[in-house]
Design a protein around this motif. Structure first.
Motif, PDB file in Angstrom:
ATOM      1  N   VAL A  64       0.865  -1.181   0.000  1.00 16.83           N
ATOM      2  CA  VAL A  64       0.000   0.000   0.000  1.00 16.83           C
ATOM      3  C   VAL A  64       0.898   1.225   0.000  1.00 16.83           C
ATOM      4  CG1 VAL A  64      -1.819   1.248   1.226  1.00 16.83           C
ATOM      5  CG2 VAL A  64      -1.783  -1.251   1.280  1.00 16.83           C
ATOM      6  N   HIS A  65       0.579   2.180  -0.859  1.00 12.02           N
ATOM      7  CA  HIS A  65       1.366   3.403  -0.962  1.00 12.02           C
ATOM      8  C   HIS A  65       1.397   4.105   0.402  1.00 12.02           C
ATOM      9  CE1 HIS A  65       2.594   7.433  -2.178  1.00 12.02           C
ATOM     10  NE2 HIS A  65       3.100   6.853  -3.254  1.00 12.02           N
ATOM     11  N   PRO A  66       2.562   4.600   0.823  1.00 10.09           N
ATOM     12  CA  PRO A  66       2.667   5.200   2.158  1.00 10.09           C
ATOM     13  C   PRO A  66       1.910   6.511   2.346  1.00 10.09           C
ATOM     14  CG  PRO A  66       4.753   5.363   0.988  1.00 10.09           C
ATOM     15  CD  PRO A  66       3.845   4.525   0.143  1.00 10.09           C
ATOM     16  N   GLU A  67       1.508   7.168   1.254  1.00  6.60           N
ATOM     17  CA  GLU A  67       0.802   8.447   1.378  1.00  6.60           C
ATOM     18  C   GLU A  67      -0.646   8.395   0.919  1.00  6.60           C
ATOM     19  OE1 GLU A  67       3.253  11.143  -0.847  1.00  6.60           O
ATOM     20  OE2 GLU A  67       4.744  11.293   0.776  1.00  6.60           O
ATOM     21  N   ASN A  68      -1.075   7.264   0.343  1.00  7.98           N
ATOM     22  CA  ASN A  68      -2.434   7.175  -0.198  1.00  7.98           C
ATOM     23  C   ASN A  68      -2.932   5.743  -0.060  1.00  7.98           C
ATOM     24  OD1 ASN A  68      -4.732   6.977  -1.825  1.00  7.98           O
ATOM     25  ND2 ASN A  68      -3.962   8.430  -3.326  1.00  7.98           N
ATOM     26  N   SER A  80      -5.426   4.303  -1.089  1.00 10.93           N
ATOM     27  CA  SER A  80      -6.152   3.766  -2.247  1.00 10.93           C
ATOM     28  C   SER A  80      -5.220   3.291  -3.354  1.00 10.93           C
ATOM     29  CB  SER A  80      -7.120   4.807  -2.812  1.00 10.93           C
ATOM     30  OG  SER A  80      -8.182   4.984  -1.908  1.00 10.93           O
ATOM     31  N   ILE A  81      -3.927   3.579  -3.233  1.00 13.66           N
ATOM     32  CA  ILE A  81      -2.953   3.081  -4.208  1.00 13.66           C
ATOM     33  C   ILE A  81      -2.391   1.773  -3.660  1.00 13.66           C
ATOM     34  CG2 ILE A  81      -0.794   3.496  -5.428  1.00 13.66           C
ATOM     35  CD1 ILE A  81      -1.422   6.501  -5.284  1.00 13.66           C
ATOM     36  N   VAL A  82      -2.797   0.679  -4.302  1.00 17.34           N
ATOM     37  CA  VAL A  82      -2.451  -0.655  -3.821  1.00 17.34           C
ATOM     38  C   VAL A  82      -1.808  -1.436  -4.955  1.00 17.34           C
ATOM     39  CG1 VAL A  82      -3.387  -2.796  -2.842  1.00 17.34           C
ATOM     40  CG2 VAL A  82      -4.365  -0.593  -2.179  1.00 17.34           C
ATOM     41  N   VAL A  83      -0.779  -2.217  -4.615  1.00 15.94           N
ATOM     42  CA  VAL A  83      -0.115  -3.083  -5.582  1.00 15.94           C
ATOM     43  C   VAL A  83      -0.259  -4.512  -5.082  1.00 15.94           C
ATOM     44  CG1 VAL A  83       2.033  -3.619  -6.794  1.00 15.94           C
ATOM     45  CG2 VAL A  83       1.548  -1.261  -6.108  1.00 15.94           C
ATOM     46  N   ILE A  84      -0.623  -5.395  -5.989  1.00 16.99           N
ATOM     47  CA  ILE A  84      -0.784  -6.814  -5.679  1.00 16.99           C
ATOM     48  C   ILE A  84       0.052  -7.583  -6.694  1.00 16.99           C
ATOM     49  CG2 ILE A  84      -2.850  -7.090  -7.100  1.00 16.99           C
ATOM     50  CD1 ILE A  84      -3.962  -8.904  -4.921  1.00 16.99           C
ATOM     51  N   ALA A  85       0.663  -8.678  -6.245  1.00 14.89           N
ATOM     52  CA  ALA A  85       1.543  -9.403  -7.160  1.00 14.89           C
ATOM     53  C   ALA A  85       1.536 -10.894  -6.884  1.00 14.89           C
ATOM     54  CB  ALA A  85       2.968  -8.874  -7.059  1.00 14.89           C
ATOM     55  N   GLY A  86       1.822 -11.615  -7.936  1.00 14.33           N
ATOM     56  CA  GLY A  86       2.034 -13.059  -7.934  1.00 14.33           C
ATOM     57  C   GLY A  86       3.046 -13.296  -9.037  1.00 14.33           C
ATOM     58  N   THR A  87       2.606 -13.895 -10.145  1.00 14.35           N
ATOM     59  CA  THR A  87       3.485 -13.999 -11.305  1.00 14.35           C
ATOM     60  C   THR A  87       3.543 -12.668 -12.043  1.00 14.35           C
ATOM     61  OG1 THR A  87       1.632 -14.805 -12.633  1.00 14.35           O
ATOM     62  CG2 THR A  87       3.106 -16.457 -11.653  1.00 14.35           C
ATOM     63  N   ILE A 124       6.857 -12.639  -8.206  1.00 13.52           N
ATOM     64  CA  ILE A 124       7.184 -11.582  -7.252  1.00 13.52           C
ATOM     65  C   ILE A 124       6.855 -12.066  -5.839  1.00 13.52           C
ATOM     66  CG2 ILE A 124       6.674  -9.209  -6.570  1.00 13.52           C
ATOM     67  CD1 ILE A 124       5.837  -9.792 -10.017  1.00 13.52           C
ATOM     68  N   HIS A 125       7.843 -11.996  -4.955  1.00 11.21           N
ATOM     69  CA  HIS A 125       7.685 -12.497  -3.588  1.00 11.21           C
ATOM     70  C   HIS A 125       7.468 -11.410  -2.553  1.00 11.21           C
ATOM     71  CE1 HIS A 125       8.733 -16.604  -4.707  1.00 11.21           C
ATOM     72  NE2 HIS A 125       9.526 -16.027  -5.585  1.00 11.21           N
ATOM     73  N   HIS A 126       7.929 -10.201  -2.831  1.00  9.81           N
ATOM     74  CA  HIS A 126       7.738  -9.116  -1.867  1.00  9.81           C
ATOM     75  C   HIS A 126       7.742  -7.780  -2.595  1.00  9.81           C
ATOM     76  CE1 HIS A 126       7.699  -7.296   2.089  1.00  9.81           C
ATOM     77  NE2 HIS A 126       8.621  -6.450   1.670  1.00  9.81           N
ATOM     78  N   LEU A 127       6.905  -6.875  -2.117  1.00 13.27           N
ATOM     79  CA  LEU A 127       6.832  -5.511  -2.622  1.00 13.27           C
ATOM     80  C   LEU A 127       6.997  -4.558  -1.444  1.00 13.27           C
ATOM     81  CD1 LEU A 127       3.608  -5.920  -4.784  1.00 13.27           C
ATOM     82  CD2 LEU A 127       5.924  -5.604  -5.691  1.00 13.27           C
ATOM     83  N   GLU A 128       7.688  -3.458  -1.671  1.00 12.53           N
ATOM     84  CA  GLU A 128       7.874  -2.480  -0.593  1.00 12.53           C
ATOM     85  C   GLU A 128       8.050  -1.098  -1.196  1.00 12.53           C
ATOM     86  OE1 GLU A 128       8.022  -1.662   3.405  1.00 12.53           O
ATOM     87  OE2 GLU A 128       8.142  -3.728   2.719  1.00 12.53           O
ATOM     88  N   PHE A 129       7.219  -0.142  -0.758  1.00 17.48           N
ATOM     89  CA  PHE A 129       7.408   1.242  -1.150  1.00 17.48           C
ATOM     90  C   PHE A 129       8.527   1.843  -0.314  1.00 17.48           C
ATOM     91  CE2 PHE A 129       3.088   0.861  -2.850  1.00 17.48           C
ATOM     92  CZ  PHE A 129       3.191   1.588  -4.027  1.00 17.48           C
ATOM     93  N   SER A 130       9.316   2.728  -0.909  1.00 15.60           N
ATOM     94  CA  SER A 130      10.380   3.413  -0.186  1.00 15.60           C
ATOM     95  C   SER A 130       9.766   4.420   0.781  1.00 15.60           C
ATOM     96  CB  SER A 130      11.290   4.147  -1.178  1.00 15.60           C
ATOM     97  OG  SER A 130      12.154   5.023  -0.495  1.00 15.60           O
ATOM     98  N   ALA A 131      10.269   4.447   2.004  1.00 13.22           N
ATOM     99  CA  ALA A 131       9.787   5.422   2.994  1.00 13.22           C
ATOM    100  C   ALA A 131      10.299   6.825   2.661  1.00 13.22           C
ATOM    101  CB  ALA A 131      10.239   5.016   4.390  1.00 13.22           C
ATOM    102  N   LYS A 158      11.318   7.884  -0.530  1.00 14.69           N
ATOM    103  CA  LYS A 158      10.823   8.276  -1.851  1.00 14.69           C
ATOM    104  C   LYS A 158       9.570   7.453  -2.130  1.00 14.69           C
ATOM    105  CE  LYS A 158      15.472   9.172  -3.570  1.00 14.69           C
ATOM    106  NZ  LYS A 158      16.483   8.765  -4.540  1.00 14.69           N
ATOM    107  N   PRO A 159       8.393   7.918  -1.694  1.00 10.66           N
ATOM    108  CA  PRO A 159       7.187   7.098  -1.735  1.00 10.66           C
ATOM    109  C   PRO A 159       6.714   6.674  -3.125  1.00 10.66           C
ATOM    110  CG  PRO A 159       6.727   9.276  -0.823  1.00 10.66           C
ATOM    111  CD  PRO A 159       8.187   9.201  -1.055  1.00 10.66           C
ATOM    112  N   TYR A 160       7.290   7.246  -4.180  1.00 12.09           N
ATOM    113  CA  TYR A 160       6.900   6.798  -5.522  1.00 12.09           C
ATOM    114  C   TYR A 160       7.901   5.824  -6.103  1.00 12.09           C
ATOM    115  CZ  TYR A 160       3.028   9.870  -5.081  1.00 12.09           C
ATOM    116  OH  TYR A 160       1.861  10.446  -4.620  1.00 12.09           O
ATOM    117  N   VAL A 161       8.748   5.266  -5.237  1.00 15.46           N
ATOM    118  CA  VAL A 161       9.651   4.195  -5.624  1.00 15.46           C
ATOM    119  C   VAL A 161       9.123   2.906  -5.010  1.00 15.46           C
ATOM    120  CG1 VAL A 161      11.998   3.261  -5.360  1.00 15.46           C
ATOM    121  CG2 VAL A 161      11.665   5.698  -5.819  1.00 15.46           C
ATOM    122  N   LEU A 162       8.996   1.885  -5.846  1.00 12.71           N
ATOM    123  CA  LEU A 162       8.502   0.577  -5.391  1.00 12.71           C
ATOM    124  C   LEU A 162       9.589  -0.451  -5.644  1.00 12.71           C
ATOM    125  CD1 LEU A 162       6.100  -1.240  -4.420  1.00 12.71           C
ATOM    126  CD2 LEU A 162       5.521  -1.491  -6.846  1.00 12.71           C
TER     127      LEU A 162
END
Length: 167
Positions: free
Chosen positions: A104-108, A110-117, A151-158, A160-164
């Motif tokens: 989940v985006h650190p500032e919003n 409603s911006i969500v990223v989901i991943a598998g293959t 994809i095994h893990h996703l993380e937004f940068s604290a 730079k919040p627009y870096v994933l």
């Protein structure tokens, strides 16, 4: 065999655990991914994988996925929203839960990223079918700048919040 007791719990006042699992949470969930929105600590996202056959959970990729948004009211009687219609509108695959991530985006919230293959981003938190941006995965093209599938893990940068970041 499938677990006999599982779910989503919240610690309430006086340190008492309270079950808050959504109605309709699939039986025999094998894998959970949960993310609390840092921009709104009342919002929790839950991504689940349930094997088609629990006895074959390690030998078959066939599974059912669910995606939920919970908004806490502070009393443990918050509101669950089922986002499964989005999952049903795409070809997302978690390889039986092996490759499964949520961010989940650190500032919003409603911006969500989901991943598998594959990885998908939605600005509406997957509330509408077919509204997500495909970030990468299959078809996999071996060249710089392409996201590898599984994809095994996703993380937004604290910082730079627009870096994933994706692993």
């Amino acid at each position: 065999s499938a677990p006999s007791s599982y779910g989503i719990w919240r610690m309430g006042s006086l340190g008492v655990w309270q079950r808050i699992s959504p109605p309709g949470l699939p039986a025999s969930v094998r894998r959970f991914r949960m993310v609390l929105a840092t921009s709104n600590n009342n919002v929790l996202y839950v991504f689940t994988q349930t094997p088609a056959s629990y006895t074959k959970r390690y030998t078959s990729f066939s599974s059912s996925l669910s995606l939920w948004r919970y908004t806490d009211d502070g009393k443990g009687t918050g509101k669950w929203e089922n986002r499964k219609s989005w999952l049903d509108s795409t070809q997302i695959n978690t390889l039986a839960g092996y490759a499964m991530s949520l961010a989940v985006h650190p500032e919003n919230d409603s911006i969500v990223v989901i991943a598998g293959t594959d990885a998908y981003m939605s600005a509406s938190a997957f509330s509408r079918a077919n509204d997500a941006l495909h970030l990468g995965g299959y078809p996999y093209i071996v060249e710089p700048g392409r996201l590898h599938p599984d994809i095994h893990h996703l993380e937004f940068s604290a910082q730079k919040p627009y870096v994933l970041y994706a692993t």
